[in-house]
Every structure is written in structure tokens, then in C-alpha cells.
Design an enzyme around this catalytic site. Structure first.
Site, PDB file in Angstrom:
ATOM      1  N   GLY A 114       0.830  -1.189   0.000  1.00  0.00           N
ATOM      2  CA  GLY A 114       0.000   0.000   0.000  1.00  0.00           C
ATOM      3  C   GLY A 114       0.870   1.246   0.000  1.00  0.00           C
ATOM      4  O   GLY A 114       2.055   1.217   0.337  1.00  0.00           O
ATOM      5  N   CYS A 115       0.266   2.371  -0.381  1.00  0.00           N
ATOM      6  CA  CYS A 115       1.041   3.612  -0.479  1.00  0.00           C
ATOM      7  C   CYS A 115       1.488   4.100   0.903  1.00  0.00           C
ATOM      8  O   CYS A 115       2.643   4.496   1.084  1.00  0.00           O
ATOM      9  CB  CYS A 115       0.246   4.678  -1.216  1.00  0.00           C
ATOM     10  N   TYR A 116       0.591   4.081   1.881  1.00  0.00           N
ATOM     11  CA  TYR A 116       0.982   4.517   3.222  1.00  0.00           C
ATOM     12  C   TYR A 116       2.093   3.637   3.810  1.00  0.00           C
ATOM     13  O   TYR A 116       3.080   4.161   4.343  1.00  0.00           O
ATOM     14  CB  TYR A 116      -0.219   4.521   4.158  1.00  0.00           C
TER      15      TYR A 116
END
Length: 327
Positions: free
Chosen positions: A142-144
Site C-alpha cells: 500500500g502507499c501509506y
């Protein structure tokens, strides 16, 4: 190669990167809802003159590799079919990021192909480069978690993280095309707000990977929505397990990231504009007056947080230079 789900933000960028890649050929770009539309009409900025197709699984299993950019829950069945044909797959969804099935089910619900969880390699390239190079199924992070883990990895590996607080903010494209288009302009413009404060789905990813780095520190994670289309900044506040000086802290990060092509250690806290439309992660670390480590990481959520990192991983899986097509 195949890009499945090329009508979403990450899938369209993945198709663009494959189209422009010097060693890859975009054999097919598929869409479940936009078949018959040319990609460069749906996304003029990408300049990919390819008509989106409905997925033909019999034809798809004949390609050399696939990037799957379906939403979570929808990707697992397709990934399973492609893996049955022994095709290398990078899955950009969340379906194979978590190793533990009960943890996945608590975050996302039922899993469509739990038998593949043990096969999938978590695709944060800087942490798992060798396993990725040998993998047939890579779960793109995921980006986070990408930004947070790159900010925190040197501390976790050194056993210095005693307590971790992550405050991260992303542009609206992080919600995906469907989610991003549902966010009303009036609610986002001139605004800044937290969400998912009762438990965001990316939190188990962060805990899982910090644990694999040797850290059992408690983690608090709060995401925020920025009035931007692209960009993500993770601000991490870490209570240290022992006293650490600025010089030691800096050396720890320099040793970890000196040879990383897509991680830049910088002298000032980074901003999201610094990395827009690149696969770079810019990291800054310092100490505050209370002896906490402050670690910041900025990425473009659609590039290093999704499609760019997918190409980085695919390059490794295919035995190509890691940076190919990402310059």
C-alpha cells in the site's frame, strides 16, 4: 505483457509505464467497465494509444507476465488463475499483502485465494529485493506502508524503535478512481482532515513488516486526506529504545540507503512536490528536543506507492535492471 484493470488510476499509469518501457511490450490492457475505450481518451496525459479490452483469460495466460490493478477482493480470483498458468504476477491490490489469513479477514473480509498467501512476497523492494527477484507472485505494498516503512526501517532493523506514531497524508487519488471521484470537491478543497482513526486497513501491513524487521514496538497510525490529486507524506515520531545522537542517527540512514536507487536521504524534511511523477522516496531524519526520532518520507502515491513500484518489482522478477523504464 498484460495490465489488468488499466482503467483505474494505478492501472492506467502501469499501462503507460509498460508502454514506454524499453524492454517490455504492452500486449493487452483490460478493463471491466471501460472496454472499447482508448486509454489515451480516458487518460489523455498518458498518451497510450491502446484500446481497453475485456479480459480474455484464455488469451491472457499466454502472456509473459501480468500486472493486476483490480480493487481488493476482486484481484484474488484473477491472480489465482494466472498463477495456475505459472505466469509471474505483480498484484497492486491488497489481496496478498498480509501473510496471516485471519488478519486479512479482519481488515478486508473473505479472501478469494487464501492458498496463495504463503507464496506471495511482500513487494517493498528495498526490504525484500532478493526474494522478489525469485518470486512468481509479488504483492505490491500500500502507499501509506511504503512511505512509513521506508522512513522507519533503519530504526526497526537497529532495534531502536520503542514506540511509533505515524501521521500520514495522501492526495485523493489514493482512494482509487471510484473513491477519488466520489470525494466531492467542496469537501476536499481548502480542507485537511484525518480518517480511518478507528483502524485503517494499512495498519496491519505496517505492523507486519516492522515485525519482520525485528520491531515489536506499538504502532499508532492515522491517515489524512490532502486537497491534492497525487502525493503522500508520512511523518513518523519514534520514542527510541536508548539515547542516540544526531550523528549516529544520520549514519544509520546513510548506511541503509546509500546504494538505493529510489531512496534519497535529504537534509531537510521533504515535500510531496519534490517527488511527483517519479518513483523516488525522499527521506529525512532528525531528533527533536525530547530525544524522539522524527522520520519523514515523501512519495508519489501513484508511482512509488503503486504503479512505479510495481514496475520496479516486475523488473527484478524478469531479471531486468531494477531502474529500467523508471528514469
Amino acid at each position: 505483457m498484460l495490465v489488468a484493470g488499466a482503467s483505474g488510476y494505478a492501472g492506467a499509469l502501469a499501462a503507460d509505464l509498460v508502454w514506454r518501457h524499453p524492454r517490455l511490450e504492452l500486449a493487452a490492457a483490460t478493463s471491466r467497465g471501460e472496454a472499447g475505450t482508448r486509454l489515451d481518451r480516458l487518460y489523455p496525459r498518458h498518451r497510450v494509444p491502446v484500446e481497453l479490452e475485456e479480459l480474455d483469460l484464455e488469451q491472457a495466460v499466454g502472456y509473459d507476465a501480468a500486472l493486476v490493478a483490480y480493487p481488493h477482493g476482486a484481484a484474488a480470483e484473477l491472480v489465482s488463475a494466472l498463477r495456475q498458468a505459472d505466469m509471474p504476477v505483480v498484484d497492486i491490490s491488497a489481496d496478498f499483502r498480509l501473510h496471516d489469513l485471519p488478519t486479512y479477514e479482519r481488515a478486508y473480509g473473505d479472501h478469494g485465494a487464501p492458498q496463495l498467501l504463503g507464496e506471495a512476497v511482500y513487494g517493498l523492494t528495498e526490504l525484500h529485493r532478493e526474494p522478489i527477484s525469485e518470486a512468481k507472485l509479488v504483492a505490491n505494498p500500500g502507499c501509506y506502508p511504503t512511505a512509513a516503512l521506508l522512513a522507519l526501517a533503519p530504526l526497526a532493523e537497529a532495534g531502536l524503535a520503542d514506540d511509533v506514531v505515524i501521521s500520514a497524508a495522501s492526495g485523493v487519488s489514493g482512494a482509487g478512481r471510484g473513491g477519488g471521484e466520489r470525494l466531492a470537491f467542496a469537501s476536499v478543497d481548502e480542507n485537511f482532515s484525518p480518517y480511518g482513526v478507528d483502524g485503517h486497513r494499512h495498519a496491519p501491513e505496517i505492523v507486519q513488516e516492522l515485525g519482520e524487521l525485528g520491531s515489536s514496538a506499538p504502532v499508532s497510525f492515522v491517515p489524512h486526506l490532502l486537497p491534492l490529486d497525487q502525493g503522500l507524506l508520512a511523518s513518523c515520531y519514534v520514542r527510541l529504545a536508548r539515547d542516540v545522537g544526531e550523528g549516529e542517527l544520520r549514519s544509520l540512514y546513510e548506511e541503509r540507503y546509500t546504494d538505493e536507487p529510489f531512496v534519497e536521504l535529504v537534509d531537510e524534511p521533504p515535500g510531496v512536490r519534490d517527488v511527483r511523477d517519479t518513483n523516488l522516496c525522499r527521506v529525512h531524519v532528525s531528533l527533536d528536543g525530547a530525544g524522539r526520532a522524527l522520520a519523514f518520507a515523501a512519495i508519489d502515491n501513484l508511482w512509488k506507492g503503486a504503479a512505479g513500484q510495481a514496475i520496479q518489482n516486475l523488473n527484478l522478477m524478469l531479471g531486468l535492471p531494477e531502474t529500467e523504464g523508471l528514469g
